[in-house]
Design an enzyme around this catalytic site. Structure first.
Site, PDB file in Angstrom:
ATOM      1  N   ASP A   1       8.203  -1.173  -0.559  1.00  0.00           N
ATOM      2  CA  ASP A   1       9.674  -1.305  -0.549  1.00  0.00           C
ATOM      3  C   ASP A   1      10.283  -0.335   0.469  1.00  0.00           C
ATOM      4  O   ASP A   1      11.203  -0.690   1.209  1.00  0.00           O
ATOM      5  CB  ASP A   1      10.268  -1.112  -1.954  1.00  0.00           C
ATOM      6  CG  ASP A   1       9.842   0.187  -2.620  1.00  0.00           C
ATOM      7  OD1 ASP A   1       8.855   0.815  -2.180  1.00  0.00           O
ATOM      8  OD2 ASP A   1      10.510   0.594  -3.592  1.00  0.00           O
TER       9      ASP A   1
ATOM     10  N   LYS B   1       2.065  -0.665  -3.473  1.00  0.00           N
ATOM     11  CA  LYS B   1       2.928  -0.115  -4.510  1.00  0.00           C
ATOM     12  C   LYS B   1       2.031   0.655  -5.477  1.00  0.00           C
ATOM     13  O   LYS B   1       1.872   0.293  -6.651  1.00  0.00           O
ATOM     14  CB  LYS B   1       3.680  -1.245  -5.228  1.00  0.00           C
ATOM     15  CG  LYS B   1       4.830  -1.829  -4.417  1.00  0.00           C
ATOM     16  CD  LYS B   1       6.072  -0.963  -4.407  1.00  0.00           C
ATOM     17  CE  LYS B   1       6.760  -0.971  -5.762  1.00  0.00           C
ATOM     18  NZ  LYS B   1       7.917  -0.027  -5.772  1.00  0.00           N
TER      19      LYS B   1
ATOM     20  N   ASP C   1       3.085 -10.959   3.799  1.00  0.00           N
ATOM     21  CA  ASP C   1       3.873 -12.175   4.011  1.00  0.00           C
ATOM     22  C   ASP C   1       5.340 -11.795   4.201  1.00  0.00           C
ATOM     23  O   ASP C   1       6.010 -12.258   5.139  1.00  0.00           O
ATOM     24  CB  ASP C   1       3.709 -13.093   2.789  1.00  0.00           C
ATOM     25  CG  ASP C   1       4.459 -14.409   2.948  1.00  0.00           C
ATOM     26  OD1 ASP C   1       4.408 -14.980   4.043  1.00  0.00           O
ATOM     27  OD2 ASP C   1       5.107 -14.838   1.976  1.00  0.00           O
TER      28      ASP C   1
ATOM     29  N   ASP D   1       7.667 -11.352   7.974  1.00  0.00           N
ATOM     30  CA  ASP D   1       8.902 -12.107   8.270  1.00  0.00           C
ATOM     31  C   ASP D   1      10.016 -11.146   8.666  1.00  0.00           C
ATOM     32  O   ASP D   1      10.794 -11.422   9.586  1.00  0.00           O
ATOM     33  CB  ASP D   1       9.360 -12.907   7.043  1.00  0.00           C
ATOM     34  CG  ASP D   1       8.853 -14.349   7.065  1.00  0.00           C
ATOM     35  OD1 ASP D   1       7.831 -14.604   7.728  1.00  0.00           O
ATOM     36  OD2 ASP D   1       9.475 -15.212   6.412  1.00  0.00           O
TER      37      ASP D   1
ATOM     38  N   TYR E   1      -2.338 -14.286  -4.023  1.00  0.00           N
ATOM     39  CA  TYR E   1      -2.433 -15.663  -3.536  1.00  0.00           C
ATOM     40  C   TYR E   1      -3.626 -16.393  -4.147  1.00  0.00           C
ATOM     41  O   TYR E   1      -3.622 -17.620  -4.243  1.00  0.00           O
ATOM     42  CB  TYR E   1      -2.583 -15.678  -2.008  1.00  0.00           C
ATOM     43  CG  TYR E   1      -1.282 -15.675  -1.253  1.00  0.00           C
ATOM     44  CD1 TYR E   1      -0.390 -14.616  -1.370  1.00  0.00           C
ATOM     45  CD2 TYR E   1      -0.945 -16.731  -0.409  1.00  0.00           C
ATOM     46  CE1 TYR E   1       0.796 -14.611  -0.667  1.00  0.00           C
ATOM     47  CE2 TYR E   1       0.238 -16.730   0.304  1.00  0.00           C
ATOM     48  CZ  TYR E   1       1.105 -15.670   0.173  1.00  0.00           C
ATOM     49  OH  TYR E   1       2.273 -15.677   0.876  1.00  0.00           O
TER      50      TYR E   1
END
Ligand code: IPM
Ligand code: MG
Length: 369
Positions: free
Chosen positions: A227, A194, A251, A255, A143
Site C-alpha cells: 500500500d 503486506k 497486477d 497498472d 491467482y
C-alpha cells in the site's frame, strides 16, 4: 547468417487483432531488411478461442505455443463473455498459458518517453526520465491458490474463497530475476508485500532477505508494504528502480506505474520461464472493447512487447534497440494515436501508426547506409 524463428501470434479479443496486424508488418519488414527470418503460426486465445473451440485455450494451441521460440499476444476478454463460467472465461486462457509454460517472471517496464511527458496526469518534473521495472510473480499467489470457489452456506449466505500461497522456491526464483535485472540497471530492488498482515508476505520478506544476503549483497534492497508502494509511486516515482512483488500486487502496481507514463497504450511486457520455454510477450493494456474495431488503438505497447521478444527470446537485441529507437522517433515527430494525443500533434489511426513506424525504420536504414 539467416536465423529462423518460429513465432506464435495470438491476437485474442477486442483491439487485439488490430494491434497484432501491426506486428505482422514489422515481422515482414525485419524479414526483408535484416538477417532474421520468421515462421508464423496464427491462432486463437480468449473469447475468440471460446467462440470457436468452446474453450479459451485449446490443447493444440498450447502445444503450438510450447514449440515456438516466442509467443506474441494481443489481449483477452470483453463483456460478450461476462456470463461464461470462470474456467472458460477469456482470462482463463491466458492464465492457463502462463501456468502451463511456467512463465513465472513478468517484466513490466514503465518508461516515460520525453515526447509524452505531458500525457501523464502527474507533473512533468515528477515523471521526467522515469524508468521503473516491475517484476511481477506470475504463476503463484492468489491467482492459483487452492482452495478457491464460491460455497453455499445454506442459510441464504454464500462465501467466496481464494487462497494466497507462496513457497520458498517461488519467492527465490522471482527474487533472482529481480536482482539480476537490477544489476544491469541502477542496482536497486524494492520488494513489496503486506508482511504486516499476511503470512505469505512475512515469508516473502524473509526469503528475499536471505537470498539478498547469500547471493546479491552488492545490490541495494529495500522492503516496502504494497500500500505504501502504491502511494510512493505517485509521490516520488523516481525513487524506484526494480520493484519485485507477488501476482496480485504486481497486477495492481503495474497498472498504476503504467499510468504514470501517460497511457496504458505504451506499456509492453514479457513473461519468462526457464531458458527452455518460450517467452510470452503482450501489451499491459487489455482488450479495450469500447474502442475495438475503430482503428483507435495504440499499437506501440504491442510493438514494444515484440521488441522485448527480440531481446529476451530471440537473441536479437540490436534489432530490439532499432525498434525502440523508431518508436521514440515517431513520437518525437508528433505522430500520436488518440490515447496520447496532444496539442500540435498529428492524430493517426492504428494502421497509420504502424506505417509511420515502418517509414521511420526505412529512414534509419537509409541513414545507416
Ligand atoms: C494483466 C491482466 C490479467 C491479470 C487478466 C487479463 C487475467 O490484468 O495481465 O495484468 O490479471 O493478470
Ligand atoms: Mg492487469
Amino acid at each position: 547468417m539467416t536465423q529462423n524463428h518460429t513465432l506464435t501470434l495470438l491476437p485474442g479479443d477486442g483491439i487485439g487483432p488490430e494491434v497484432m496486424a501491426e506486428i505482422e508488418k514489422l515481422v515482414d519488414w525485419l524479414g526483408e531488411n535484416t538477417p532474421l527470418s520468421f515462421t508464423l503460426h496464427r491462432d486463437d486465445i480468449g473469447g475468440a478461442a471460446y467462440d470457436k473451440y468452446g474453450e479459451p485455450l485449446s490443447d493444440e494451441t498450447l502445444e503450438k505455443c510450447r514449440a515456438s521460440d516466442a509467443i506474441i499476444m494481443g489481449a483477452v476478454g470483453g463483456p460478450k463473455w461476462d456470463s461464461v463460467e470462470y474456467d472458460k472465461r477469456p482470462e482463463a486462457g491466458l492464465l492457463r498459458l502462463r501456468k502451463e509454460l511456467e512463465l513465472f517472471a513478468n517484466l513490466r517496464p514503465a518508461l516515460v518517453f520525453d515526447a509524452l511527458i505531458d500525457a501523464s496526469s502527474l507533473k512533468p518534473e515528477i515523471v521526467k526520465g522515469l524508468d521503473i521495472l516491475i517484476v511481477r510473480e506470475l504463476t503463484g499467489g492468489v491467482y492459483f491458490g487452492q482452495p478457491r470457489g464460491i460455497e453455499d452456506l445454506g442459510n441464504g449466505q454464500r462465501r467466496g474463497v481464494n487462497t494466497q500461497t507462496y513457497d520458498t522456491y517461488e519467492i527465490e526464483r522471482i527474487g533472482r530475476v529481480a536482482f539480476d535485472l537490477a544489476k544491469k540497471r541502477r542496482n536497486k530492488v524494492t520488494s513489496c508485500e503486506k508482511a504486516n498482515v499476511m503470512e505469505s508476505g512475512k515469508l516473502w520478506r524473509e526469503d528475499i532477505t536471505k537470498l539478498h544476503a547469500s547471493e546479491f549483497s552488492d545490490v541495494e534492497l529495500e522492503h516496502m508494504y504494497a500500500d505504501n508502494c502504491a502511494m510512493q509511486l505517485l509521490r516520488e516515482p523516481s525513487q524506484f528502480d526494480v520493484i519485485v512483488t507477488d501476482n496480485l500486487f504486481g497486477d495492481i502496481l503495474s497498472d498504476e506505474a503504467a499510468m504514470l507514463t501517460g497511457s496504458l497504450g505504451m506499456l509492453p511486457s514479457a513473461s519468462l520461464g526457464t531458458p527452455e520455454t518460450p517467452g510470452l510477450y503482450e501489451p499491459v493494456h487489455g482488450s479495450a472493447p469500447d474502442i475495438a474495431s475503430q482503428g483507435k488503438a495504440n499499437p506501440l505497447a504491442t510493438i514494444l512487447s515484440f521488441a522485448m521478444a527480440l531481446r529476451y527470446s530471440l537473441n536479437a537485441g540490436e534489432h530490439a534497440d532499432k525498434i525502440e529507437r523508431a518508436v521514440q522517433d515517431v513520437l518525437n515527430q508528433g505522430i500520436r494515436t488518440a490515447d496520447v494525443m496532444a496539442e500540435n500533434c498529428q492524430e493517426v489511426s492504428t494502421t497509420e501508426m504502424g506505417d509511420a513506424l515502418i517509414q521511420t525504420l526505412n529512414q534509419q536504414l537509409q541513414k545507416a547506409a
